[in-house]
Motif scaffolding. Structure first.
Motif, PDB file in Angstrom:
ATOM      1  N   LEU B 149      11.632 -26.089  -7.181  1.00 15.68           N
ATOM      2  CA  LEU B 149      11.767 -24.674  -6.614  1.00 15.68           C
ATOM      3  C   LEU B 149      12.302 -24.180  -5.245  1.00 15.68           C
ATOM      4  O   LEU B 149      11.269 -25.641  -4.945  1.00 15.68           O
ATOM      5  CB  LEU B 149      10.276 -23.652  -7.315  1.00 15.68           C
ATOM      6  CG  LEU B 149       9.764 -22.996  -8.472  1.00 15.68           C
ATOM      7  CD1 LEU B 149       8.825 -22.329  -8.638  1.00 15.68           C
ATOM      8  CD2 LEU B 149      11.082 -22.359  -8.802  1.00 15.68           C
ATOM      9  N   PRO B 150      12.749 -24.115  -4.384  1.00 15.96           N
ATOM     10  CA  PRO B 150      12.372 -24.260  -3.596  1.00 15.96           C
ATOM     11  C   PRO B 150      11.121 -23.840  -2.669  1.00 15.96           C
ATOM     12  O   PRO B 150      10.663 -22.666  -3.426  1.00 15.96           O
ATOM     13  CB  PRO B 150      13.476 -22.435  -3.422  1.00 15.96           C
ATOM     14  CG  PRO B 150      14.674 -21.830  -4.637  1.00 15.96           C
ATOM     15  CD  PRO B 150      13.478 -22.382  -5.535  1.00 15.96           C
ATOM     16  N   GLU B 151      11.440 -24.652  -1.772  1.00 12.47           N
ATOM     17  CA  GLU B 151      10.192 -24.930  -0.383  1.00 12.47           C
ATOM     18  C   GLU B 151       9.639 -23.010  -0.996  1.00 12.47           C
ATOM     19  O   GLU B 151       8.526 -23.123  -0.031  1.00 12.47           O
ATOM     20  CB  GLU B 151      10.415 -25.607   0.093  1.00 12.47           C
ATOM     21  CG  GLU B 151       9.084 -25.340   0.921  1.00 12.47           C
ATOM     22  CD  GLU B 151       8.170 -26.702   0.823  1.00 12.47           C
ATOM     23  OE1 GLU B 151       8.634 -27.921   0.627  1.00 12.47           O
ATOM     24  OE2 GLU B 151       7.406 -26.801   1.561  1.00 12.47           O
ATOM     25  N   ASN B 152      10.675 -22.587   0.135  1.00 14.81           N
ATOM     26  CA  ASN B 152      10.282 -20.911   0.744  1.00 14.81           C
ATOM     27  C   ASN B 152       9.852 -20.417  -0.176  1.00 14.81           C
ATOM     28  O   ASN B 152       8.822 -19.124   0.267  1.00 14.81           O
ATOM     29  CB  ASN B 152      11.222 -20.903   1.134  1.00 14.81           C
ATOM     30  CG  ASN B 152      12.526 -20.223   0.679  1.00 14.81           C
ATOM     31  OD1 ASN B 152      12.667 -20.337  -0.364  1.00 14.81           O
ATOM     32  ND2 ASN B 152      13.456 -19.835   1.281  1.00 14.81           N
ATOM     33  N   ARG B 153       9.829 -20.477  -1.826  1.00 15.08           N
ATOM     34  CA  ARG B 153       9.434 -19.444  -2.897  1.00 15.08           C
ATOM     35  C   ARG B 153       7.786 -19.801  -2.932  1.00 15.08           C
ATOM     36  O   ARG B 153       7.312 -19.098  -2.490  1.00 15.08           O
ATOM     37  CB  ARG B 153       9.927 -19.842  -3.994  1.00 15.08           C
ATOM     38  CG  ARG B 153      11.596 -18.561  -4.046  1.00 15.08           C
ATOM     39  CD  ARG B 153      11.410 -17.975  -5.799  1.00 15.08           C
ATOM     40  NE  ARG B 153      10.657 -16.758  -5.477  1.00 15.08           N
ATOM     41  CZ  ARG B 153      10.949 -16.478  -6.631  1.00 15.08           C
ATOM     42  NH1 ARG B 153      11.066 -17.326  -7.984  1.00 15.08           N
ATOM     43  NH2 ARG B 153       8.998 -15.272  -7.136  1.00 15.08           N
ATOM     44  N   LEU B 154       7.289 -21.037  -3.421  1.00 12.09           N
ATOM     45  CA  LEU B 154       6.298 -21.566  -2.930  1.00 12.09           C
ATOM     46  C   LEU B 154       5.217 -21.470  -1.984  1.00 12.09           C
ATOM     47  O   LEU B 154       4.084 -20.788  -2.385  1.00 12.09           O
ATOM     48  CB  LEU B 154       6.300 -22.670  -3.347  1.00 12.09           C
ATOM     49  CG  LEU B 154       7.046 -23.633  -4.769  1.00 12.09           C
ATOM     50  CD1 LEU B 154       6.510 -24.720  -5.184  1.00 12.09           C
ATOM     51  CD2 LEU B 154       5.692 -22.863  -6.240  1.00 12.09           C
ATOM     52  N   VAL B 155       5.104 -20.951  -1.466  1.00 12.63           N
ATOM     53  CA  VAL B 155       4.455 -20.937   0.779  1.00 12.63           C
ATOM     54  C   VAL B 155       4.942 -19.487   1.181  1.00 12.63           C
ATOM     55  O   VAL B 155       4.278 -19.473   2.110  1.00 12.63           O
ATOM     56  CB  VAL B 155       4.536 -21.905   1.173  1.00 12.63           C
ATOM     57  CG1 VAL B 155       4.648 -23.378   0.598  1.00 12.63           C
ATOM     58  CG2 VAL B 155       6.689 -22.285   1.666  1.00 12.63           C
ATOM     59  N   GLY B 156       6.208 -18.557   0.088  1.00 16.67           N
ATOM     60  CA  GLY B 156       6.492 -17.622   1.091  1.00 16.67           C
ATOM     61  C   GLY B 156       5.251 -16.727   0.989  1.00 16.67           C
ATOM     62  O   GLY B 156       4.183 -16.776   0.019  1.00 16.67           O
ATOM     63  N   ASP B 157       5.071 -15.335   1.498  1.00 16.53           N
ATOM     64  CA  ASP B 157       3.933 -14.015   1.617  1.00 16.53           C
ATOM     65  C   ASP B 157       3.713 -13.754   0.412  1.00 16.53           C
ATOM     66  O   ASP B 157       2.245 -13.408   0.281  1.00 16.53           O
ATOM     67  CB  ASP B 157       3.990 -13.685   3.071  1.00 16.53           C
ATOM     68  CG  ASP B 157       4.239 -13.944   4.280  1.00 16.53           C
ATOM     69  OD1 ASP B 157       3.556 -15.129   4.415  1.00 16.53           O
ATOM     70  OD2 ASP B 157       5.115 -13.903   5.357  1.00 16.53           O
ATOM     71  N   GLU B 158       5.048 -13.852   0.263  1.00 13.52           N
ATOM     72  CA  GLU B 158       4.750 -12.346  -1.394  1.00 13.52           C
ATOM     73  C   GLU B 158       4.234 -14.056  -2.115  1.00 13.52           C
ATOM     74  O   GLU B 158       2.822 -13.373  -3.145  1.00 13.52           O
ATOM     75  CB  GLU B 158       6.617 -12.576  -1.841  1.00 13.52           C
ATOM     76  CG  GLU B 158       6.417 -10.696  -2.298  1.00 13.52           C
ATOM     77  CD  GLU B 158       7.846 -10.515  -2.952  1.00 13.52           C
ATOM     78  OE1 GLU B 158       8.318 -10.477  -1.966  1.00 13.52           O
ATOM     79  OE2 GLU B 158       8.264 -10.696  -4.150  1.00 13.52           O
ATOM     80  N   THR B 159       4.309 -15.075  -2.267  1.00 10.82           N
ATOM     81  CA  THR B 159       3.185 -15.573  -3.063  1.00 10.82           C
ATOM     82  C   THR B 159       2.351 -16.050  -3.429  1.00 10.82           C
ATOM     83  O   THR B 159       1.246 -15.471  -3.617  1.00 10.82           O
ATOM     84  CB  THR B 159       4.088 -16.950  -3.696  1.00 10.82           C
ATOM     85  OG1 THR B 159       5.683 -16.969  -3.653  1.00 10.82           O
ATOM     86  CG2 THR B 159       3.545 -18.177  -4.856  1.00 10.82           C
ATOM     87  N   ILE B 160       1.846 -16.039  -1.883  1.00  8.23           N
ATOM     88  CA  ILE B 160      -0.036 -15.978  -1.468  1.00  8.23           C
ATOM     89  C   ILE B 160      -0.186 -15.159  -1.671  1.00  8.23           C
ATOM     90  O   ILE B 160      -1.637 -14.609  -2.234  1.00  8.23           O
ATOM     91  CB  ILE B 160       0.246 -16.458  -0.061  1.00  8.23           C
ATOM     92  CG1 ILE B 160       1.113 -17.585   0.404  1.00  8.23           C
ATOM     93  CG2 ILE B 160      -0.890 -15.741   0.376  1.00  8.23           C
ATOM     94  CD1 ILE B 160       1.094 -18.341   2.125  1.00  8.23           C
ATOM     95  N   GLU B 161       0.699 -13.489  -1.673  1.00 13.09           N
ATOM     96  CA  GLU B 161      -0.269 -12.329  -1.681  1.00 13.09           C
ATOM     97  C   GLU B 161      -0.811 -12.054  -3.477  1.00 13.09           C
ATOM     98  O   GLU B 161      -1.320 -11.681  -3.899  1.00 13.09           O
ATOM     99  CB  GLU B 161       0.720 -11.132  -1.320  1.00 13.09           C
ATOM    100  CG  GLU B 161       0.443  -9.842  -1.281  1.00 13.09           C
ATOM    101  CD  GLU B 161      -1.250  -9.923  -1.001  1.00 13.09           C
ATOM    102  OE1 GLU B 161      -1.874  -9.149  -1.393  1.00 13.09           O
ATOM    103  OE2 GLU B 161      -1.763  -9.933   0.210  1.00 13.09           O
ATOM    104  N   VAL B 162       0.424 -12.362  -4.060  1.00 12.25           N
ATOM    105  CA  VAL B 162       0.281 -12.770  -5.831  1.00 12.25           C
ATOM    106  C   VAL B 162      -1.310 -13.235  -5.533  1.00 12.25           C
ATOM    107  O   VAL B 162      -1.810 -12.831  -6.422  1.00 12.25           O
ATOM    108  CB  VAL B 162       1.317 -13.089  -6.311  1.00 12.25           C
ATOM    109  CG1 VAL B 162       0.860 -13.554  -8.025  1.00 12.25           C
ATOM    110  CG2 VAL B 162       3.135 -12.672  -6.116  1.00 12.25           C
ATOM    111  N   ALA B 163      -1.157 -14.894  -5.264  1.00 13.25           N
ATOM    112  CA  ALA B 163      -2.467 -15.476  -5.589  1.00 13.25           C
ATOM    113  C   ALA B 163      -3.794 -14.850  -5.279  1.00 13.25           C
ATOM    114  O   ALA B 163      -5.242 -13.956  -5.996  1.00 13.25           O
ATOM    115  CB  ALA B 163      -2.669 -16.799  -4.807  1.00 13.25           C
ATOM    116  N   HIS B 164      -3.479 -13.780  -4.194  1.00 15.17           N
ATOM    117  CA  HIS B 164      -4.671 -13.553  -3.241  1.00 15.17           C
ATOM    118  C   HIS B 164      -4.794 -12.055  -4.479  1.00 15.17           C
ATOM    119  O   HIS B 164      -6.331 -11.709  -4.262  1.00 15.17           O
ATOM    120  CB  HIS B 164      -4.076 -12.297  -2.100  1.00 15.17           C
ATOM    121  CG  HIS B 164      -5.087 -11.968  -1.373  1.00 15.17           C
ATOM    122  ND1 HIS B 164      -5.423 -11.490  -0.188  1.00 15.17           N
ATOM    123  CD2 HIS B 164      -6.365 -11.486  -1.648  1.00 15.17           C
ATOM    124  CE1 HIS B 164      -6.445 -10.829   0.682  1.00 15.17           C
ATOM    125  NE2 HIS B 164      -7.392 -11.411  -0.184  1.00 15.17           N
TER     126      HIS B 164
END
Lengths: 92, 226
Positions: B149-164
């Motif tokens: 996957l593109p790096e910015n998807r994995l470390v994007g704010d939205e991804t982090i918010e999903v984990a949160h």
């Protein structure tokens, strides 16, 4: 709570299946597997892209969770604490 | 985040983490910078642990503040036989328990059993695996390579918010363990000591928590696969 674990152990010397591997991932990452189980786990991974990807996904998950910003004390509470510290240091 | 005494054999000489004696001396000497750094470092974890015992964030914040005041009044007597961190969290959990009892809340790990039991079984959807036949237990729908996957998807704010959000939805004890371990970077010994968990319970809670967050990320990154 150990039932899954016992069931897995109960499989004896046969190779692990994917459905077992996914439940052992945390023990594997925590260094909690015996040498023999670790070897079986590694043997499975070397032949299974799906489980290799699963393990990789877990590592990514841990890394993403590591970037979550936790709720901190409010600035007000911190300021009060520092003020209390100052008062305490003066009186000591 | 070095090891503390309780990770060692009982009776073994306790070696405090590097810099601890200096830190304690600085606090005793009224070094405001040292104090500020310490509340920055430990504050979030203290809130998280306190929150397990009391009903609201405001009360948790109160407990954290009380704890720091108790730390100040006790630091002169701190003998360095455990790590400073362990000592501070012992004060914190005692106070938080007292507050929680006054609020009529049950202790968090008395609900631990129900957390685990209400939630027993596989951490990956059974439909993802073959049932019966020669390849029983093998993937039907194998996980994909996230590293593609593109790096910015994995470390994007939205991804982090999903984990949160996934962490926020976990049962209390799972949430506490994954937060202390993977957000705050505690060792498994530290978590076990502060939360009073056995090694296997700590691992089960961490495993379930991580698996659920992984699932949430998978759904977000790839769409619902089940």
């Amino acid at each position: 709570m150990t039932s899954i674990w016992q069931r897995i152990r109960g499989r004896g010397k046969r190779g692990l299946t994917c459905v077992q591997v996914v439940e052992l991932v945390t023990s594997y990452l925590e260094g909690g597997l015996s040498e023999a189980d670790r070897a079986r786990f590694d043997a499975h991974l070397s032949a299974c892209d799906g489980c290799t990807n699963y393990l990789d996904q877990m590592r990514v998950t841990i890394a993403v969770v590591g970037r979550v910003r936790e709720e901190d004390l409010s600035d007000e509470a911190k300021a009060e604490l520092v003020a209390a510290f100052r008062g305490w240091a003066r009186d000591e | 985040m070095d090891q503390d005494d309780q990770s060692q054999e009982p009776g073994a000489a306790y070696v405090p983490p590097a810099g601890q004696a200096e830190l304690v001396a600085a606090l005793r000497a009224g070094d405001e910078t040292a104090f500020t750094e310490l509340i920055e470092e430990l504050g979030p974890s203290m809130l998280r642990v306190a929150r397990m015992y009391v009903s609201t964030q405001a009360v948790a914040e109160d407990v954290v503040q009380e704890t720091w005041l108790a730390v100040l009044s006790g630091i002169g007597r701190f003998e360095g036989r455990s790590s400073l961190k362990t000592w501070i969290f012992r004060i914190l959990t005692n106070r938080a328990k007292t507050r929680g009892e006054r609020e009529g809340r049950s202790l968090p790990f008395s609900s631990f059993a129900s957390d685990a039991e209400g939630d027993e079984g596989a951490t990956v959807d059974a439909d993802r695996f073959q049932r019966g036949g020669q390849f029983e237990g093998a993937w039907v729908s194998a996980p994909s390579r996230w590293s593609e996957l593109p790096e910015n998807r994995l470390v994007g704010d939205e991804t982090i918010e999903v984990a949160h959000a996934a962490i926020a939805a976990l049962p209390d004890s799972q949430r506490a363990v994954i937060t202390l371990r993977d957000v705050d970077g505690w060792s498994s010994e530290e978590v076990r000591n502060v939360l009073g968990l056995s090694e296997s319970n700590q691992r089960v809670l961490l495993h379930r928590a991580r698996a659920k967050v992984r699932r949430a990320l998978e759904t977000y990154l790839e769409g619902d696969r089940s």
